[in-house]
Design an enzyme around this catalytic site. Structure first.
Site, PDB file in Angstrom:
ATOM      1  N   GLU A   1       0.918  -1.093   0.173  1.00 58.58           N
ATOM      2  CA  GLU A   1       0.211   0.218   0.029  1.00 58.58           C
ATOM      3  C   GLU A   1       0.710   1.328   0.050  1.00 58.58           C
ATOM      4  O   GLU A   1       1.512   1.708   1.035  1.00 58.58           O
ATOM      5  CB  GLU A   1      -1.127  -0.097   1.208  1.00 58.58           C
ATOM      6  CG  GLU A   1      -1.912  -1.058   1.117  1.00 58.58           C
ATOM      7  CD  GLU A   1      -2.718  -1.314   0.220  1.00 58.58           C
ATOM      8  OE1 GLU A   1      -2.973  -0.067  -0.359  1.00 58.58           O
ATOM      9  OE2 GLU A   1      -3.417  -2.063  -0.013  1.00 58.58           O
TER      10      GLU A   1
ATOM     11  N   CYS B   1      -2.071   9.448   2.235  1.00 53.91           N
ATOM     12  CA  CYS B   1      -1.373   9.008   1.305  1.00 53.91           C
ATOM     13  C   CYS B   1      -2.501   9.168  -0.089  1.00 53.91           C
ATOM     14  O   CYS B   1      -1.843   9.222  -1.175  1.00 53.91           O
ATOM     15  CB  CYS B   1      -1.024   7.560   1.239  1.00 53.91           C
ATOM     16  SG  CYS B   1      -2.466   6.370   1.761  1.00 53.91           S
TER      17      CYS B   1
END
Length: 518
Positions: A221, A255
């Site tokens: 991720e 993010c």
């Protein structure tokens, strides 16, 4: 209250920890649903028992207020556990194989969900509870043993996470390893059945290379230079409020928040004014003194952001002030004139919002493709035909239309990247799937042996019979055009349908008695 200092795990202890967990997995202790549920329920209450410490740790590590820490960290984790506990029995059940021809259904094809084994979860610092416990919950639910490696860049949360795990979970099955580069490198020297990593692309590359040496599967991720695109037909007020929220939550250390915004030149001035209005609305007494605006995680990251801001050739339209002592960077909106500006070429991971004017939507799509063809998130604002076009012509791990990363806030919606922004997904059922092996199984009864004679040598005369049982007839011609009719169905005995397959199977079965194999 006070939180003790973070003590790194002795490097020499790491192989012993890994061996202990591998040994336990091979005893099958973690496979029964009752064991998994008991561990998850104990984890839930341990998180609840340490909630005050988690709030304090979030404040110490990220300057995060109670509302934000509760919403995006603690409540997220506890709700995830409750949801998983309610659904686990259903997820664990064998699945019938989909779209199986009748002939194959006689061997009971199914998919079983097996745990992968002993897994490693490496967490991130920006949401150190959510992004560490989330995949760890999935690993427990899927029946694995697991090592948790919290981020050393959120040391106070790391200490509390270790207390939570060690006070609640079976130590023969689950462990926490603390440390930085040396300890992580030692962990990667071990053989795992899955590595789950959340963090930067540079470190993700290192982990993927190391995992490849032992053919270890990974879920990565990673971040991404995520674009927001605002057309002249968008609701400019909503775009300003929603994107500002996306860049001020956790002081922009998210993010999936937009890294830059491509905006139609015609509406740029209005958008900037709406940004000013929204900022005043969010922080009526000023940003710096607000308990709702966090801080940059450490001096290293603050310095990196300051350098990016100083290197930008953009014109500051809103904000721009910084305070190194407090690790504070004000939400800052700039107008830049090139995709090669420092704030676009690098992922800022902070409250910096570069705006790049474009002539139209085609211009915006072309620039977004040049900057990063596979970002983690994508945020189009405009009419439905416009946003549909953006979704059609640009790739991304996920997307939120007319909003800032809503898709990443829904705990039951699979979350993950694509290309450079990551591989694999988790959240909700996807977390269970992430740490499970979908094992295909068949069971062939003894009575079928007469039918199966067609597969055994000698093969002379058997190919036609085999094709009668298994061959699928196309419903299209040589030009790719679909053709279908009842005449064709009757002449082919319904090729491709269960009824037709059954008829053909009966014909072949009876034929084997009338014309037995030689």
């Amino acid at each position: 209250m006070g939180i003790p200092a973070l003590d790194y795990t002795p490097v020499d202890d790491i192989p012993t920890i890994a061996k202990r967990l591998r040994t336990t997995f091979n005893t099958h202790k973690t496979r029964p649903i009752d064991f998994r549920l008991a561990q998850l329920r104990k984890l839930y209450w341990s998180v609840k028992d340490h909630e005050a410490e988690l709030l304090e740790a979030n404040k110490l590590d990220l300057g995060r207020g109670t509302f934000e820490a509760s919403l995006v960290e603690i409540d997220w984790a506890t709700n995830d556990i409750v949801f998983v506990c309610k659904k686990l029995a259903k997820w664990m059940k064998d699945e019938k194989a989909p779209d199986i021809p009748f002939a194959n259904s006689l061997v009971s094809p199914r998919i079983r969900k097996d745990p992968l084994g002993c897994v490693l979860v490496i967490g991130a610092y920006n949401f150190p509870v959510n992004l560490t416990l989330g995949p760890f919950i999935g690993a427990i639910a899927a029946g694995n043993t697991a090592v948790m490696k919290p981020s050393e860049n959120a040391p106070n949360v790391a200490v509390v996470l270790q207390k939570i795990v060690e006070s609640a979970l079976d130590p023969s099955c689950f462990a926490v390893v603390q440390g930085a580069v040396a300890e992580t490198s030692k962990l990667l020297d071990e053989k795992w059945d899955k590595i789950f990593y959340t963090g930067s692309a540079s470190v993700g590359t290192i982990i993927a290379k190391k995992a490849a040496e032992t053919l270890t599967p990974v879920t990565l991720e990673l971040g991404g230079r995520n674009p927001a695109i605002i057309t002249k037909n968008a609701d400019i007020r909503l775009a300003a409020r929603r994107l500002l929220w996306g860049k001020t939550l956790n002081a922009g250390q998210v993010c999936i928040s937009q890294n830059y915004t491509l905006i139609d030149r015609e509406v740029l001035p209005v958008f900037v004014e709406e940004m000013k209005t929204a900022l005043k609305s969010f922080y009526p007494n000023g940003v710096k003194t607000s308990p709702d605006f966090g801080r940059i995680v450490n001096n290293k990251q603050w310095t990196r952001l300051k350098k990016l801001l100083d290197a930008s050739k953009g014109q500051i339209l809103i904000g721009g002030s910084t305070d190194e002592k407090e690790l504070y960077i004000e939400p800052t909106v700039l107008q830049v004139d090139s995709i090669h500006d420092s704030l676009i070429t690098e992922e800022s991971f902070g409250p910096l919002m570069p705006l790049l004017p474009v002539t139209d939507l085609s211009h915006a799509i072309r620039l977004a493709t040049e900057v990063h063809p596979t970002p983690l998130g994508l945020y189009p604002f405009g009419t439905k035909p416009e946003t549909d076009r953006v979704l059609r012509e640009l790739r991304s791990g996920g997307a939120s239309v007319n909003d800032a990363f809503t898709h990443g806030t829904i705990p039951t919606l699979a979350f993950g990247g694509v290309g450079d922004s990551g591989q694999g997904a988790y959240r909700g059922k996807a977390s269970f799937d992430c740490f499970s092996h979908r094992r295909s199984i068949t069971s062939t009864p003894g009575w079928m042996e007469r039918l199966l004679d067609v597969r055994y040598p000698p093969y002379e005369g058997k190919l036609a019979k085999l094709r009668m049982m298994s061959e699928l007839k196309p419903d299209f011609d040589r030009e790719g055009r679909v053709r279908f009719g009842w005449v064709r169905w009757l002449t082919t005995l319904g090729a491709g349908s269960k009824t037709g397959a059954l008829v053909r199977y009966v014909v072949v079965f009876l034929g084997m008695f009338v014309f037995p194999p030689p």
